[in-house]
Design a protein around this motif. Structure first.
Motif, PDB file in Angstrom:
ATOM      1  N   UNK A  64       0.830  -1.198   0.000  1.00 21.79           N
ATOM      2  CA  UNK A  64       0.000   0.000   0.000  1.00 21.79           C
ATOM      3  C   UNK A  64       0.865   1.249   0.000  1.00 21.79           C
ATOM      4  N   UNK A  65       0.585   2.170  -0.939  1.00 15.55           N
ATOM      5  CA  UNK A  65       1.230   3.474  -0.925  1.00 15.55           C
ATOM      6  C   UNK A  65       0.324   4.491  -0.231  1.00 15.55           C
ATOM      7  N   UNK A  66      -0.939   4.480  -0.606  1.00 13.84           N
ATOM      8  CA  UNK A  66      -1.905   5.393   0.001  1.00 13.84           C
ATOM      9  C   UNK A  66      -3.309   4.818  -0.139  1.00 13.84           C
ATOM     10  N   UNK A  67      -4.127   5.033   0.897  1.00 15.31           N
ATOM     11  CA  UNK A  67      -5.534   4.635   0.839  1.00 15.31           C
ATOM     12  C   UNK A  67      -6.382   5.876   0.681  1.00 15.31           C
ATOM     13  N   UNK A  68      -7.190   5.923  -0.345  1.00 16.31           N
ATOM     14  CA  UNK A  68      -8.100   7.054  -0.547  1.00 16.31           C
ATOM     15  C   UNK A  68      -9.386   6.776   0.229  1.00 16.31           C
ATOM     16  N   UNK A  69     -10.520   6.807  -0.430  1.00 16.81           N
ATOM     17  CA  UNK A  69     -11.781   6.599   0.276  1.00 16.81           C
ATOM     18  C   UNK A  69     -11.913   5.152   0.758  1.00 16.81           C
ATOM     19  N   UNK A  70     -12.573   4.991   1.897  1.00 17.74           N
ATOM     20  CA  UNK A  70     -12.919   3.677   2.417  1.00 17.74           C
ATOM     21  C   UNK A  70     -14.409   3.673   2.724  1.00 17.74           C
ATOM     22  N   UNK A  71     -14.992   2.486   2.770  1.00 18.94           N
ATOM     23  CA  UNK A  71     -16.425   2.468   3.022  1.00 18.94           C
ATOM     24  C   UNK A  71     -16.942   1.099   3.395  1.00 18.94           C
ATOM     25  N   UNK A  72     -18.215   1.111   3.754  1.00 17.25           N
ATOM     26  CA  UNK A  72     -18.935  -0.123   4.080  1.00 17.25           C
ATOM     27  C   UNK A  72     -20.174  -0.215   3.197  1.00 17.25           C
ATOM     28  N   UNK A  73     -20.401  -1.413   2.706  1.00 22.22           N
ATOM     29  CA  UNK A  73     -21.590  -1.729   1.926  1.00 22.22           C
ATOM     30  C   UNK A  73     -22.241  -2.954   2.563  1.00 22.22           C
ATOM     31  N   UNK A  74     -23.493  -3.214   2.225  1.00 25.52           N
ATOM     32  CA  UNK A  74     -24.150  -4.400   2.747  1.00 25.52           C
ATOM     33  C   UNK A  74     -25.065  -5.007   1.700  1.00 25.52           C
ATOM     34  N   UNK A  75     -25.279  -6.308   1.868  1.00 25.09           N
ATOM     35  CA  UNK A  75     -26.151  -7.023   0.956  1.00 25.09           C
ATOM     36  C   UNK A  75     -26.985  -8.021   1.740  1.00 25.09           C
ATOM     37  N   UNK A  76     -28.287  -7.818   1.701  1.00 23.69           N
ATOM     38  CA  UNK A  76     -29.233  -8.737   2.326  1.00 23.69           C
ATOM     39  C   UNK A  76     -29.689  -9.767   1.291  1.00 23.69           C
ATOM     40  N   UNK A  77     -30.149 -10.934   1.737  1.00 20.29           N
ATOM     41  CA  UNK A  77     -30.596 -11.965   0.785  1.00 20.29           C
ATOM     42  C   UNK A  77     -31.664 -11.438  -0.162  1.00 20.29           C
ATOM     43  N   UNK A  78     -31.447 -11.660  -1.453  1.00 25.63           N
ATOM     44  CA  UNK A  78     -32.409 -11.224  -2.457  1.00 25.63           C
ATOM     45  C   UNK A  78     -32.303  -9.773  -2.857  1.00 25.63           C
ATOM     46  N   UNK A  79     -31.386  -9.046  -2.215  1.00 22.89           N
ATOM     47  CA  UNK A  79     -31.221  -7.622  -2.512  1.00 22.89           C
ATOM     48  C   UNK A  79     -29.874  -7.355  -3.166  1.00 22.89           C
ATOM     49  N   UNK A  80     -29.768  -6.200  -3.803  1.00 24.97           N
ATOM     50  CA  UNK A  80     -28.486  -5.778  -4.356  1.00 24.97           C
ATOM     51  C   UNK A  80     -27.613  -5.194  -3.237  1.00 24.97           C
ATOM     52  N   UNK A  81     -26.322  -5.182  -3.491  1.00 25.21           N
ATOM     53  CA  UNK A  81     -25.407  -4.564  -2.544  1.00 25.21           C
ATOM     54  C   UNK A  81     -25.665  -3.059  -2.508  1.00 25.21           C
TER      55      UNK A  81
END
Length: 120
Positions: free
Chosen positions: A28-45
Motif C-alpha cells: 500500500x502506498x496510500x488509501x483514498x476513500x474507504x467504506x462499508x456496503x451491505x447485501x441482504x438476501x435477495x437484494x443488491x449490494x
C-alpha cells in the motif's frame, strides 16, 4: 498484493450495538476513500457509509444517526460503529477501499464480508 480483512460481525438483539473493523494490508502506498456496503438476501449490494482520507463521511439515509464510520490512517483501518440496530440491518457487510499500491496503480478492493444478524 493488498488484502482487506473484516471482523466484528455477529448476532445481536434489536436495539443493540456492534462495531465492525476492516484492516488493509500489503503493498500500500496510500488509501483514498474507504467504506462499508451491505447485501441482504435477495437484494443488491447497497452503500452504508463512506469516509475520505481526510475524514469526511457520507451515510445512507437508512443509517443516519445510528451508524458512525471512522478510520485510523496509521493502522490502515476503517470502523463502523452500529447502534440501535434493527432487524432490517441484517445483511453481509463488506468493506471497500480505493488503494494506490506501491506500483502507483489505483484499484478498488473488497473484503470477504462479515455477517450481521439482528434478531431477538
Amino acid at each position: 498484493q493488498v488484502q482487506l480483512v473484516e471482523s466484528g460481525g455477529g448476532l445481536v438483539q434489536p436495539g443493540g450495538s456492534l462495531r465492525l473493523s476492516c484492516a488493509a494490508s500489503g503493498s500500500i502506498f496510500r488509501i483514498n476513500a474507504m467504506g462499508w456496503y451491505r447485501q441482504a438476501p435477495g437484494n443488491e449490494r447497497e452503500l452504508v457509509a463512506t469516509i475520505t482520507s481526510g475524514g469526511g463521511a457520507n451515510y445512507a439515509d437508512s443509517v443516519k444517526g445510528r451508524f458512525t464510520i471512522s478510520r485510523d490512517n496509521a493502522k490502515n483501518t476503517v470502523y463502523l460503529q452500529m447502534n440501535s440496530l434493527k432487524p432490517e440491518d441484517t445483511a453481509v457487510y463488506y468493506c471497500n477501499a480505493a488503494i494506490l499500491g506501491t506500483t502507483m496503480r489505483l484499484y478498488d478492493y473488497w473484503g470477504q464480508g462479515t455477517q450481521v444478524t439482528v434478531s431477538s
